[in-house]
Design a protein around this motif. Structure first.
Motif, PDB file in Angstrom:
ATOM      1  N   LYS A 475       0.835  -1.196   0.000  1.00 57.14           N
ATOM      2  CA  LYS A 475       0.000   0.000   0.000  1.00 57.14           C
ATOM      3  C   LYS A 475       0.876   1.255   0.000  1.00 57.14           C
ATOM      4  O   LYS A 475       1.833   1.361   0.788  1.00 57.14           O
ATOM      5  CB  LYS A 475      -0.902   0.036   1.232  1.00 57.14           C
ATOM      6  N   ILE A 476       0.597   2.221  -0.845  1.00 60.46           N
ATOM      7  CA  ILE A 476       1.296   3.503  -0.928  1.00 60.46           C
ATOM      8  C   ILE A 476       0.235   4.589  -1.062  1.00 60.46           C
ATOM      9  O   ILE A 476      -0.658   4.492  -1.917  1.00 60.46           O
ATOM     10  CB  ILE A 476       2.266   3.552  -2.111  1.00 60.46           C
ATOM     11  N   LEU A 477       0.356   5.615  -0.248  1.00 63.55           N
ATOM     12  CA  LEU A 477      -0.578   6.731  -0.268  1.00 63.55           C
ATOM     13  C   LEU A 477       0.164   7.986  -0.722  1.00 63.55           C
ATOM     14  O   LEU A 477       1.212   8.318  -0.178  1.00 63.55           O
ATOM     15  CB  LEU A 477      -1.176   6.950   1.125  1.00 63.55           C
ATOM     16  N   PHE A 478      -0.387   8.684  -1.707  1.00 60.13           N
ATOM     17  CA  PHE A 478       0.265   9.849  -2.288  1.00 60.13           C
ATOM     18  C   PHE A 478      -0.426  11.136  -1.807  1.00 60.13           C
ATOM     19  O   PHE A 478      -1.647  11.167  -1.632  1.00 60.13           O
ATOM     20  CB  PHE A 478       0.229   9.770  -3.815  1.00 60.13           C
ATOM     21  N   PHE A 479       0.428  12.187  -1.608  1.00 58.66           N
ATOM     22  CA  PHE A 479      -0.042  13.455  -1.032  1.00 58.66           C
ATOM     23  C   PHE A 479       0.169  14.588  -2.020  1.00 58.66           C
ATOM     24  O   PHE A 479       1.020  14.512  -2.923  1.00 58.66           O
ATOM     25  CB  PHE A 479       0.713  13.757   0.270  1.00 58.66           C
ATOM     26  N   VAL A 480      -0.600  15.655  -1.743  1.00 61.88           N
ATOM     27  CA  VAL A 480      -0.439  16.883  -2.531  1.00 61.88           C
ATOM     28  C   VAL A 480       0.871  17.532  -2.123  1.00 61.88           C
ATOM     29  O   VAL A 480       1.278  17.498  -0.951  1.00 61.88           O
ATOM     30  CB  VAL A 480      -1.617  17.844  -2.280  1.00 61.88           C
ATOM     31  N   GLU A 481       1.549  18.148  -3.060  1.00 60.85           N
ATOM     32  CA  GLU A 481       2.881  18.709  -2.809  1.00 60.85           C
ATOM     33  C   GLU A 481       2.808  19.820  -1.755  1.00 60.85           C
ATOM     34  O   GLU A 481       1.983  20.735  -1.836  1.00 60.85           O
ATOM     35  CB  GLU A 481       3.467  19.267  -4.102  1.00 60.85           C
ATOM     36  N   GLY A 482       3.697  19.660  -0.760  1.00 61.54           N
ATOM     37  CA  GLY A 482       3.845  20.666   0.285  1.00 61.54           C
ATOM     38  C   GLY A 482       2.760  20.609   1.343  1.00 61.54           C
ATOM     39  O   GLY A 482       2.723  21.494   2.202  1.00 61.54           O
ATOM     40  N   THR A 483       1.839  19.577   1.304  1.00 61.17           N
ATOM     41  CA  THR A 483       0.741  19.494   2.273  1.00 61.17           C
ATOM     42  C   THR A 483       0.647  18.082   2.819  1.00 61.17           C
ATOM     43  O   THR A 483       1.357  17.174   2.379  1.00 61.17           O
ATOM     44  CB  THR A 483      -0.591  19.865   1.604  1.00 61.17           C
ATOM     45  N   VAL A 484      -0.271  17.928   3.789  1.00 62.46           N
ATOM     46  CA  VAL A 484      -0.558  16.596   4.345  1.00 62.46           C
ATOM     47  C   VAL A 484      -1.898  16.084   3.825  1.00 62.46           C
ATOM     48  O   VAL A 484      -2.484  15.169   4.411  1.00 62.46           O
ATOM     49  CB  VAL A 484      -0.558  16.660   5.891  1.00 62.46           C
ATOM     50  N   GLU A 485      -2.357  16.678   2.740  1.00 62.97           N
ATOM     51  CA  GLU A 485      -3.616  16.273   2.134  1.00 62.97           C
ATOM     52  C   GLU A 485      -3.349  15.183   1.087  1.00 62.97           C
ATOM     53  O   GLU A 485      -2.415  15.290   0.280  1.00 62.97           O
ATOM     54  CB  GLU A 485      -4.310  17.474   1.481  1.00 62.97           C
TER      55      GLU A 485
END
Length: 595
Positions: A475-485
Motif C-alpha cells: 500500500k502507498i498513499l500519495f499526497f499533494v505537494e507541500g501538504t498533508v492532504e
C-alpha cells in the motif's frame, strides 16, 4: 651347256605349238558361251548331270518338302492321322522301353494340372450328388423316390433332382428372326443337347407354319410350347428372339428376365443383328446377358418337425438332469460367494461347510469392511440357507487405517491424509493451527499409525498472515505537494488498508507473534531539509491518526519521517517506483515472541 644335252630336249615344230593353243582357247570359249546361255555355274551343271545319271529320290529332297506336304495332306482329310497312329504308338513304346524318364519329364508340366482339374471336377460332382442324397435319404418321402427309381430305371439322385426341382432353364437360344439362324446358344451343365442349329431351325419353321396356316395379326408369334415336363418360352424383339427351354413350372417373373435380356441385346447389338451375314462371332459378348436367363430354383426344404423328439429329450433331461443341474449351480454360486468374501479387505474366512442344504461360515470381520449380506445378493444365493458367525477385529490394512484416521481427525477439505505401508501418516495441505494441534494429540490413538509427518502441512493462519503483510507493504498513499492532504482518489485506499492491518494484527496475536508496523513519510527535494523532515513526519502521523480513529491499537506502530537527504526505499511495486516521492509507505516486521 653341252651338245648332248641339247640333243635330249624334244623338238617341237612351230605348227604343233600353234594347234595346241587353238584347242584350249576353243574350250574356254564354249564354257563361257554355255554359262551365258544357261546361266548355270559349272558346279551346278555337274550336279544336274549327276542327278540325270542317278534319277532316284534322295532323303535330302524329302526332308525339305515333308513339313509342307504333311500340312496340305492334313487339310484334305484325316487319313494321314489314322495312318500315323500305329507308327506313333510304336515309337512311344520304343521310347518307354529305352528310357521311360524321357517321356515322364516331357509330360510332367502337363499331367499335374490336368490331374488336379479332373479330381476337382469329380469331387465337385460327387459332393453335389452326396449332399442331395443325404438331404433326402432319411425322410419318408425318400422311400417313395427309391421305389420310383427302381420302377423307372433311373438313378435315385436323378429322381431326387426331378422331384425337388421347381423349374430350371436348361438351354437358351438367340435366333435371328429374318433368317432363322442361330446367333448364340447357352446350355446348363449336365444337360444332354441336340444340334442347336437344328433346334433353332425347327422353332423358326414352327413359327412360319403357324403364321402361314392360320390367320394371325402381324407381329404376333408363338409365346410358349410345352412337351411333357419341358416348356419353351419365346420372347421376341424387333430383329431377334430368345427361346428358353425350361424344365418344370416356371413363374411369370421369368418372362421379365427374358424380356430384359432381349432388350439389352437389341440395345447393344442392333447394328450387328440388322447387318447379320452369317458371322456369329460378333455376338460372343452377348453371353453374359444370356447367362442371366439360365435360372434354376429348387423346392425349399420343408421344416422338419421334431416336436416329439424334443419332448422326449426334454423329459429325459428333466428326469436325469434336474437334480444335478441345481446342485452344480448352487455349488458354483457357493464357491463364487466364498471367493468374493476372501477377496474383500477386512474379512477373513476361517472355516466353511455345507450340510443338508445349509451353508455355514465362521470368520472375522472389520467393522469398516463390506457387509457380507450384500455379497449374498450378488451371487443369487438364498440368504436363509447361509448361517454365518463373524468375530469383530481391527484390520491394519492401509485402506481401513486411512478410514479410521479420517473418521477420528475430521480433516478439512484443504488437507490430504495418506497412510503408507509402514504406518506413517503423512499430512499435506493447509489447516488451522487448532486442527494441527488436535491432530498431534490424537494420531497416536489410531491403531496402525506409527508416526505423524506434517512437514508439508502449512498453518492457514500463517499463510494468511504473510498474505496480509504483503498487502500492507504494497500500500502507498500519495499526497499533494507541500501538504498533508491526500491526492484525489487516495482516500478510497484507506478502508482496504485498515481491514488488512486489523486482520494482520488479529492473526499475529492468535499465533503469538511479535509485530511492528512502520509508517514512513516521504517528500521530494523541494523545500529545505528541516521543512521536508517535518512534512514527511506529519504525513505519517496523519495516517496513524486515521488508523486510531478506526479502532486499531497503534502500540505496535512506529512513525518515521524521512527528509529528502535520507531516501528510504520500501518494498514497492514497479509501478509505484515511477511515481512522485510525496507518499507514505509501510514496512512490517514479524517475529516469534520467544525470539
Amino acid at each position: 651347256m653341252s651338245d648332248s644335252s641339247m640333243n635330249q630336249i624334244p623338238k617341237v615344230s612351230p605348227e604343233g605349238l600353234k594347234s595346241n593353243s587353238q584347242t584350249s582357247e576353243t574350250k574356254d570359249e564354249l564354257t563361257i558361251l554355255r554359262s551365258l546361255l544357261l546361266d548355270i555355274e559349272p558346279t551346278k551343271l555337274e550336279r544336274l548331270y549327276e542327278r540325270l545319271e542317278n534319277p532316284e529320290i534322295q532323303a535330302e529332297d524329302i526332308s525339305s518338302m515333308l513339313p509342307e506336304a504333311v500340312i496340305l495332306r492334313s487339310k484334305q482329310d484325316k487319313q494321314l492321322g489314322e495312318v500315323m497312329v500305329t507308327t506313333v504308338e510304336e515309337a512311344i513304346q520304343a521310347s518307354v522301353k529305352q528310357d521311360h524318364n524321357v517321356l515322364a519329364d516331357a509330360l510332367f508340366p502337363v499331367i499335374g494340372p490336368a490331374t488336379r482339374k479332373a479330381i476337382s471336377a469329380a469331387l465337385e460332382e460327387m459332393m453335389q450328388s452326396m449332399n442331395q442324397t443325404l438331404e433326402h435319404s432319411l425322410s419318408p418321402q425318400s422311400f417313395q423316390w427309391r421305389l420310383e427309381a427302381q420302377r423307372t430305371g433311373k438313378s435315385f439322385a436323378e429322381i431326387v433332382l426331378l422331384r425337388t426341382l421347381v423349374y430350371r432353364v436348361e438351354q437358351v437360344f438367340l435366333i435371328h428372326k429374318e433368317s432363322g439362324l442361330l446367333l448364340q446358344h447357352l446350355v446348363t451343365k449336365q444337360v444332354t443337347i441336340q444340334d442347336p442349329d437344328l433346334v433353332a431351325a425347327m422353332l423358326t419353321a414352327i413359327q412360319d407354319f403357324i403364321k402361314d396356316s392360320f390367320s394371325v395379326q402381324k407381329g404376333d408369334g408363338i409365346k410358349s410350347l410345352r412337351f411333357g415336363e419341358v416348356t419353351i418360352w419365346i420372347e421376341e424383339g424387333p430383329q431377334a428372339l430368345i427361346a428358353a427351354m425350361i424344365r418344370g413350372n416356371p413363374p411369370q417373373e421369368l418372362r421379365l428376365v427374358l424380356q430384359e435380356a432381349i432388350e439389352k441385346i437389341h440395345l447393344k447389338f442392333s447394328r450387328e443383328i440388322k447387318n447379320f451375314a452369317g458371322d456369329t462371332e460378333l455376338f460372343e459378348p452377348s453371353k453374359p446377358d444370356l447367362e442371366a436367363c439360365l435360372v434354376v430354383q429348387y423346392k425349399s426344404a420343408a421344416k422338419k418337425n421334431y416336436t416329439y423328439a424334443w419332448i422326449l429329450l426334454s423329459v429325459m433331461a428333466i428326469a436325469f438332469g434336474t437334480w444335478g443341474f441345481f446342485t452344480i449351480r448352487e455349488q458354483l454360486r457357493w464357491r463364487n460367494y466364498l471367493q468374493k468374501l476372501n477377496s474383500q479387505p477386512g474379512i477373513v474366512v476361517i472355516n466353511s461347510k455345507q450340510s443338508f442344504g445349509k451353508y455355514f461360515i465362521w470368520g472375522m470381520r472389520d467393522p469398516l469392511a463390506v457387509d457380507p449380506n450384500t455379497l449374498i445378493q450378488q451371487t443369487n444365493l438364498n440368504p436363509k440357507t447361509i448361517i454365518s458367525q463373524w468375530q469383530p477385529y481391527l484390520s491394519l490394512e492401509t485402506e481401513f487405517t486411512t478410514k479410521r484416521v479420517k473418521k477420528l481427525l475430521h480433516p478439512p477439505p484443504s488437507v490430504s491424509l495418506k497412510v503408507d505401508k509402514n504406518g506413517i501418516l503423512n499430512a499435506t495441505g493447509y489447516a488451522s493451527r487448532q486442527w494441527i494441534l488436535e491432530a498431534h494429540k490424537l494420531w497416536s490413538f489410531i491403531p496402525g499409525i506409527t508416526q505423524f509427518q506434517d512437514k508439508n502441512l502449512v498453518e492457514i493462519e500463517l499463510s494468511q498472515l504473510e498474505e496480509y503483510k504483503k498487502q500492507i507493504e504494497q500500500k502507498i498513499l500519495f499526497f499533494v505537494e507541500g501538504t498533508v492532504e491526500l491526492n484525489s482518489g487516495e482516500v478510497s485506499k484507506l478502508p482496504n488498508l485498515t481491514r488488512s492491518i486489523r486482520n494482520f494484527l488479529n492473526i499475529a496475536k492468535y499465533l503469538d507473534k511479535d509485530v511492528q508496523i512502520q509508517i514512513i513519510g516521504h517528500t521530494n527535494n523541494t523545500g529545505t531539509e528541516q521543512t521536508n523532515m517535518l512534512l514527511s513526519q506529519a504525513r505519517a502521523e496523519k495516517i496513524l491518526s486515521y488508523l486510531k480513529s478506526q479502532g486499531i491499537n497503534t502500540k505496535q506502530f512506529q512513525i518515521i519521517g524521512l527528509s529528502s537527504n535520507q531516501p528510504f526505499q520500501p518494498q514497492l511495486t514497479s509501478e509505484s517506483q515511477n511515481v512522485s516521492s510525496r507518499r507514505v509507505s509501510f514496512r512490517v516486521s514479524l517475529a516469534n515472541k520467544s525470539d
